[in-house]
Design a protein around this motif. Structure first.
Motif, PDB file in Angstrom:
ATOM      1  N   ALA A  14       0.818  -1.215   0.000  1.00 53.33           N
ATOM      2  CA  ALA A  14       0.000   0.000   0.000  1.00 53.33           C
ATOM      3  C   ALA A  14       0.849   1.262   0.000  1.00 53.33           C
ATOM      4  O   ALA A  14       0.438   2.297  -0.531  1.00 53.33           O
ATOM      5  CB  ALA A  14      -0.940   0.002   1.207  1.00 53.33           C
ATOM      6  N   HIS A  15       2.044   1.189   0.590  1.00 55.18           N
ATOM      7  CA  HIS A  15       2.928   2.357   0.657  1.00 55.18           C
ATOM      8  C   HIS A  15       3.903   2.407  -0.513  1.00 55.18           C
ATOM      9  O   HIS A  15       4.564   3.429  -0.708  1.00 55.18           O
ATOM     10  CB  HIS A  15       3.714   2.338   1.966  1.00 55.18           C
TER      11      HIS A  15
ATOM     12  N   ARG B 203     -11.538   8.567  -8.207  1.00 60.44           N
ATOM     13  CA  ARG B 203     -11.793   8.970  -6.824  1.00 60.44           C
ATOM     14  C   ARG B 203     -13.217   8.556  -6.444  1.00 60.44           C
ATOM     15  O   ARG B 203     -14.156   8.740  -7.225  1.00 60.44           O
ATOM     16  CB  ARG B 203     -11.624  10.483  -6.695  1.00 60.44           C
TER      17      ARG B 203
ATOM     18  N   GLY C 236      -2.877   2.374  -3.683  1.00 64.99           N
ATOM     19  CA  GLY C 236      -2.657   2.041  -2.284  1.00 64.99           C
ATOM     20  C   GLY C 236      -3.831   2.365  -1.382  1.00 64.99           C
ATOM     21  O   GLY C 236      -4.113   1.640  -0.422  1.00 64.99           O
ATOM     22  N   ASP C 237      -4.539   3.466  -1.644  1.00 62.28           N
ATOM     23  CA  ASP C 237      -5.634   3.923  -0.782  1.00 62.28           C
ATOM     24  C   ASP C 237      -6.965   3.468  -1.369  1.00 62.28           C
ATOM     25  O   ASP C 237      -7.638   4.217  -2.082  1.00 62.28           O
ATOM     26  CB  ASP C 237      -5.583   5.450  -0.653  1.00 62.28           C
TER      27      ASP C 237
ATOM     28  N   PRO D 268       1.534   4.086  -6.070  1.00 58.71           N
ATOM     29  CA  PRO D 268       0.830   5.369  -6.014  1.00 58.71           C
ATOM     30  C   PRO D 268      -0.451   5.269  -5.187  1.00 58.71           C
ATOM     31  O   PRO D 268      -1.105   4.222  -5.143  1.00 58.71           O
ATOM     32  CB  PRO D 268       0.533   5.669  -7.489  1.00 58.71           C
ATOM     33  N   ALA D 269      -0.825   6.373  -4.556  1.00 60.97           N
ATOM     34  CA  ALA D 269      -1.982   6.378  -3.658  1.00 60.97           C
ATOM     35  C   ALA D 269      -3.259   5.932  -4.357  1.00 60.97           C
ATOM     36  O   ALA D 269      -4.160   5.374  -3.722  1.00 60.97           O
ATOM     37  CB  ALA D 269      -2.176   7.779  -3.066  1.00 60.97           C
ATOM     38  N   TRP D 270      -3.355   6.152  -5.662  1.00 60.67           N
ATOM     39  CA  TRP D 270      -4.539   5.737  -6.402  1.00 60.67           C
ATOM     40  C   TRP D 270      -4.780   4.232  -6.267  1.00 60.67           C
ATOM     41  O   TRP D 270      -5.923   3.768  -6.326  1.00 60.67           O
ATOM     42  CB  TRP D 270      -4.389   6.088  -7.884  1.00 60.67           C
TER      43      TRP D 270
ATOM     44  N   SER E 210     -10.266   5.513  -0.755  1.00 60.24           N
ATOM     45  CA  SER E 210     -10.506   6.764  -1.483  1.00 60.24           C
ATOM     46  C   SER E 210     -10.662   6.573  -2.986  1.00 60.24           C
ATOM     47  O   SER E 210     -11.194   7.458  -3.663  1.00 60.24           O
ATOM     48  CB  SER E 210      -9.346   7.743  -1.229  1.00 60.24           C
TER      49      SER E 210
END
Length: 389
Positions: A147-148, A313, A155-156, A151-153, A159
């Motif tokens: 997850a880290h 998102r 990993g998160d 990219p956050a897209w 959201s």
């Protein structure tokens, strides 16, 4: 200057110079298949030249070397004969291996007291599911937190949500990644793609300024200047008169004004496009509500799996339904097939050999230097570099 080895393959020199391996960087997570592709039966996959078998048991996923050490038969032809045990049995003589450790726990045709049990094992690989994909870690180092590490897209997942597809390219992974760091090909190759044909010409002859990302994960390549048309001595104008370009720039075509965009001001996204280790590109939109991630996965030295990971998102159920419908009815074909296949045809036709790089290749040069110097490697593992001016 060190002399070139006459056994060097054509085109290897620029990659050896920067210590970028033919089979990819080992100590990273890679997507390998869609989660939906792994059902009850074991599945054979290949990653960084390794043959691997994936199998599920009670919603747990395991990955082992796809070769029984007894007589060399592929474990992927076997089955999970004992549900709930997390094991897979070879189809030849029933040697049964524990997925979590790779240890031999039974040799069925030798009886329950077989002396060979617990003395044999096969390599096992860290594996997990995330964002609708199955991810493998082929390296020797302790796996990072997935997850880290992405990219956050991706990993998160609280959201963002994702839809992915992939295509196998007949090329080395490095050729595909070299296609991404703002090398100006999109302005020429894709100008008449269905996605861009009615929009203004993308600016070219840009000034490129590569900058490292926080944590040394990759590069952001800042763009400035450029032109959308010019006269060329003895030839005329490029682009030539194209009356059909009547639309305002949208989607992939909207490349100006990122500093004042919603993505930057509302969502705090720092860059519209980035290139990350071990070999992926992140291309956002000015809205900050959609992003495409393309990931080059080295299957072997001559085959690369290109993932198109579409990311949105989370903004409510109705918008998610619309995004999914729009993807399957339009974007999947217009971009992930037609647009991307324009790249595929050219990259697969590349003839390895000496290069004559120029101004448009600033991003490519920066990527090669960064990747070779910054890739994650075990302590003390210093790659040999080719000393070529």
């Amino acid at each position: 200057m060190a002399p070139l080895d006459h056994h060097d393959e054509p085109g290897e020199t620029p990659y050896r110079r920067h210590a970028i391996p033919k089979l990819g960087f080992e100590n990273y997570w890679y997507p390998i298949i869609l989660s939906s592709e792994l059902g009850r039966k074991p599945k054979a996959v290949r990653l960084l030249g390794r043959d691997i078998v994936l199998f599920r048991d009670e919603n747990k996923i395991f990955a082992l070397q796809d070769r029984c050490p007894h007589r060399g038969v592929k474990l992927s032809l076997g089955q999970c004969s004992y549900p709930g045990s997390g094991t897979i049995s070879c189809p030849y003589h029933g040697w049964t291996f524990e997925g979590a450790s790779g240890r031999l726990v039974a040799a069925l045709m030798e009886g329950p007291d077989a002396a060979v049990v617990r003395k044999v094992e096969v390599a096992n690989f860290p594996v997990q599911a995330r964002a609708g994909l199955i991810w493998l870690w082929p390296g020797s180092m302790t796996p990072s937190n997935l997850a880290h590490d992405v990219p956050a897209w991706i990993g998160d997942q609280d959201s963002f949500f994702n839809i992915s597809m992939y295509t196998d390219y007949r090329c080395n992974w490095r050729w595909l990644v070299d296609n991404w760091p703002q090398d100006h090909h999109a302005q020429y190759v894709h100008r008449n793609s269905p996605e861009l044909i009615f929009q203004p010409q993308l600016p070219y002859a840009l000034n490129l300024d590569p900058q490292p990302l926080e944590g040394n994960k990759g590069l952001a390549i800042k763009r400035s200047g450029g032109m959308t048309g010019a006269d060329y001595p003895g030839l005329g104008r490029f682009p030539r008169r194209e009356w059909w370009r009547f639309m305002k720039p949208t989607g992939r075509g909207a490349t100006a004004g990122f500093e004042n965009s919603k993505a930057r001001k509302v969502y705090g996204i720092r860059n519209q496009s980035e290139i990350w280790l071990p070999g992926l590109t992140v291309v956002g939109r000015l809205s900050g509500e959609y992003c495409l991630i393309q990931w080059a996965v080295p299957i072997d030295g001559e085959t690369t799996r290109c993932f198109n990971i579409n990311n949105w998102r989370r903004m409510g159920r109705s918008k998610e339904w619309f995004a999914r419908a729009h993807y399957y009815l339009f974007r999947r074909w217009v971009h992930d097939r037609m647009f991307s296949d324009q790249d595929k045809a050219l990259i697969e036709s590349t003839v390895p050999g000496p290069e004559r790089l120029s101004r448009t290749d600033v991003g490519v040069i920066a990527w090669r230097k960064f990747a070779g110097a910054s890739a994650r490697r075990p302590p003390g593992d210093q790659p040999a570099r080719l000393d070529v001016a």
